[in-house]
Design a protein around this motif. Structure first.
Motif, mmCIF file in Angstrom:
data_model
loop_
_atom_site.group_PDB
_atom_site.id
_atom_site.type_symbol
_atom_site.label_atom_id
_atom_site.label_comp_id
_atom_site.label_asym_id
_atom_site.label_seq_id
_atom_site.Cartn_x
_atom_site.Cartn_y
_atom_site.Cartn_z
ATOM 1 N N SER A 7 25.272 -16.883 18.651
ATOM 2 C CA SER A 7 24.641 -16.346 17.447
ATOM 3 C C SER A 7 23.793 -15.117 17.778
ATOM 4 O O SER A 7 23.835 -14.104 17.063
ATOM 5 C CB SER A 7 23.776 -17.421 16.795
ATOM 6 O OG SER A 7 23.042 -16.892 15.713
ATOM 7 N N VAL A 61 27.466 -12.388 9.277
ATOM 8 C CA VAL A 61 27.849 -13.669 8.689
ATOM 9 C C VAL A 61 28.206 -14.667 9.784
ATOM 10 O O VAL A 61 27.821 -15.853 9.727
ATOM 11 C CB VAL A 61 29.025 -13.474 7.715
ATOM 12 C CG1 VAL A 61 29.575 -14.821 7.242
ATOM 13 C CG2 VAL A 61 28.586 -12.649 6.510
ATOM 14 N N GLY A 62 28.916 -14.206 10.831
ATOM 15 C CA GLY A 62 29.241 -15.093 11.942
ATOM 16 C C GLY A 62 28.005 -15.577 12.675
ATOM 17 O O GLY A 62 27.917 -16.746 13.083
ATOM 18 N N LEU A 64 25.052 -15.990 11.368
ATOM 19 C CA LEU A 64 24.411 -16.995 10.517
ATOM 20 C C LEU A 64 25.147 -18.330 10.573
ATOM 21 O O LEU A 64 24.531 -19.398 10.401
ATOM 22 C CB LEU A 64 24.357 -16.494 9.071
ATOM 23 C CG LEU A 64 23.357 -15.376 8.778
ATOM 24 C CD1 LEU A 64 23.533 -14.875 7.349
ATOM 25 C CD2 LEU A 64 21.931 -15.850 8.997
ATOM 26 N N ALA A 65 26.452 -18.290 10.829
ATOM 27 C CA ALA A 65 27.210 -19.536 10.900
ATOM 28 C C ALA A 65 26.874 -20.325 12.160
ATOM 29 O O ALA A 65 26.954 -21.562 12.168
ATOM 30 C CB ALA A 65 28.708 -19.237 10.861
ATOM 31 N N TRP A 66 26.474 -19.614 13.231
ATOM 32 C CA TRP A 66 26.213 -20.285 14.498
ATOM 33 C C TRP A 66 24.732 -20.460 14.809
ATOM 34 O O TRP A 66 24.373 -21.216 15.718
ATOM 35 C CB TRP A 66 26.857 -19.510 15.651
ATOM 36 C CG TRP A 66 28.347 -19.537 15.623
ATOM 37 C CD1 TRP A 66 29.180 -18.575 15.156
ATOM 38 C CD2 TRP A 66 29.192 -20.592 16.069
ATOM 39 N NE1 TRP A 66 30.489 -18.954 15.277
ATOM 40 C CE2 TRP A 66 30.531 -20.193 15.844
ATOM 41 C CE3 TRP A 66 28.959 -21.853 16.639
ATOM 42 C CZ2 TRP A 66 31.605 -21.000 16.172
ATOM 43 C CZ3 TRP A 66 30.045 -22.660 16.958
ATOM 44 C CH2 TRP A 66 31.347 -22.228 16.728
ATOM 45 N N LYS A 177 25.937 -15.995 0.928
ATOM 46 C CA LYS A 177 25.435 -17.305 1.346
ATOM 47 C C LYS A 177 25.829 -18.376 0.334
ATOM 48 O O LYS A 177 26.286 -19.473 0.701
ATOM 49 C CB LYS A 177 23.915 -17.246 1.485
ATOM 50 C CG LYS A 177 23.286 -18.554 1.919
ATOM 51 C CD LYS A 177 21.786 -18.402 2.067
ATOM 52 C CE LYS A 177 21.140 -19.711 2.479
ATOM 53 N NZ LYS A 177 19.679 -19.584 2.654
ATOM 54 N N ALA A 180 29.553 -19.077 0.683
ATOM 55 C CA ALA A 180 29.881 -19.868 1.869
ATOM 56 C C ALA A 180 29.502 -21.332 1.678
ATOM 57 O O ALA A 180 30.252 -22.247 2.060
ATOM 58 C CB ALA A 180 29.163 -19.286 3.087
ATOM 59 N N SER A 184 32.129 -24.494 1.605
ATOM 60 C CA SER A 184 32.019 -25.563 2.599
ATOM 61 C C SER A 184 31.784 -26.932 1.956
ATOM 62 O O SER A 184 32.165 -27.958 2.520
ATOM 63 C CB SER A 184 30.865 -25.264 3.567
ATOM 64 O OG SER A 184 29.632 -25.211 2.868
#
Length: 345
Positions: A7, A61-62, A64-66, A177, A180, A184
């Motif tokens: 991240s 965005v990636g 924030l995903a991790w 956000k 996403a 999910s």
């Protein structure tokens, strides 16, 4: 590599991509070539900048995903810190000491503000909330845009346009956000209508930021966008996503102090460019290579003999003699006499 390290890496690369894209955008605006100030589609560098902004958004965005929002968002604030040395090394646009101080203060203040924000349980915006957020953002952007159109100074116009761009980017992040979270939790059904909204706000932010760089340099517009974007997203999170500040009342006071530091940094950036604009306006219209003269003393043109004030018609090569073409010379005020110069022998 751990998810947290991944991240951090993605967030840093995203900040570098945003920084290079901003330098390219400012270069296109500074070139002053023909084309729209908002959409210079004939400039290849602008398309490269748009692509880098897109890459930066995907990497963000990636990240924030991790990793947590409290870590990723402050790292995104390093965009302005990366942009200044990149501009100095590759395009020879050096920032002054005031610009560096302002940029660092804005970054530190923003990082402190975001690090104090506590992320709540992720949730998607409902249909009515989306309309309220989009309408409020559009209204704020319209006010900033109208103020920019009526601004007299380039720096103020640039900051207002950059503020509108930051609002647009921040709202795009909010909808990303929400999108996403919706995908999910319940799948893409019922959330596809958010995609055009995200695209519209992201594109509008890109166009406004391009116009903000025109005639105002790199630091003030980029710092304004960098600060406004996450602040707007955090404001929506605090009001609609049940986010809050850490440490209770102490955290609120620290957040106010961080906001003051960030605002002071933006003020330093704006003041530095306003001083530069004033210096450019004071030298406008002077002959190249001719220093400014004192009041009442005519400027001396290179290659011509000096001319004394108040003595018209002096002939080059005949110092002290008056040209007959000069005509009668009038005596001081209150006197009716005139003196006619004798003919030259």
């Amino acid at each position: 590599m751990s998810p947290l390290a991944l991240s951090v890496l993605l967030a840093l690369v995203s900040a570098v991509a945003y920084a290079v894209g901003a330098v390219l955008q400012e270069g296109v605006a500074a070139a002053g070539r023909t084309g729209s100030q908002y959409l210079p589609v004939r400039q290849p560098a602008w398309w490269a900048a748009a692509g880098l902004n897109g890459v930066g958004a995907l990497l963000h965005v990636g990240a924030l995903a991790w990793g947590p929002l409290s870590l990723v968002q402050p790292l995104g604030a390093l965009t302005i810190v990366f942009a200044l040395p990149i501009a100095a090394v590759f395009v020879r646009r050096r920032a002054g000491a005031m610009a560096w101080r302002g940029a660092l203060m804005a970054t530190v203040g923003l990082a402190g503000l975001l690090s104090l924000t506590e992320t709540a349980h992720a949730q998607a915006l409902a249909g009515g909330e989306q309309l309220v957020v989009a309408g409020s953002a559009a209204g704020a952007m319209a006010v900033l845009f109208a103020g920019a159109r009526g601004a007299g100074r380039r720096v103020l116009r640039s900051v207002l346009l950059a503020g509108a761009a930051g609002v647009s980017f921040g709202i795009a992040s909010v909808f990303i956000k929400s999108l996403a979270v919706g995908w999910s939790s319940g799948g893409p059904a019922g959330h596809w209508q958010t995609v055009p909204t995200v695209a519209a706000f992201a594109a509008t932010g890109l166009l406004l930021s391009q116009a903000a760089y025109r005639g105002a340099g790199l630091t003030a517009p980029l710092a304004t966008v960098t600060v406004t974007n996450p602040v707007v997203a955090s404001a929506v999170g605090l009001t609609l996503f049940d986010e809050s500040f850490r440490y209770g009342t102490t955290g609120v006071l620290l957040a106010c102090g961080s906001a003051l530091v960030a605002g002071t940094g933006l003020a330093l950036l704006t003041a530095g460019h306003a001083r530069q604009d004033a210096g450019e306006e004071s030298t406008a219209g002077l002959l190249p290579g001719v220093p400014a003269q004192a009041s009442g003393v005519p400027a001396q043109v290179p290659g011509m003999p000096p001319q004394e004030p108040g003595v018209p018609g002096q002939v080059s090569g005949l110092p002290g003699q008056v040209d007959r073409a000069a005509g009668p010379v009038r005596c001081p005020p209150g006197s009716d006499q005139t003196v006619t110069p004798p003919a030259l022998k």
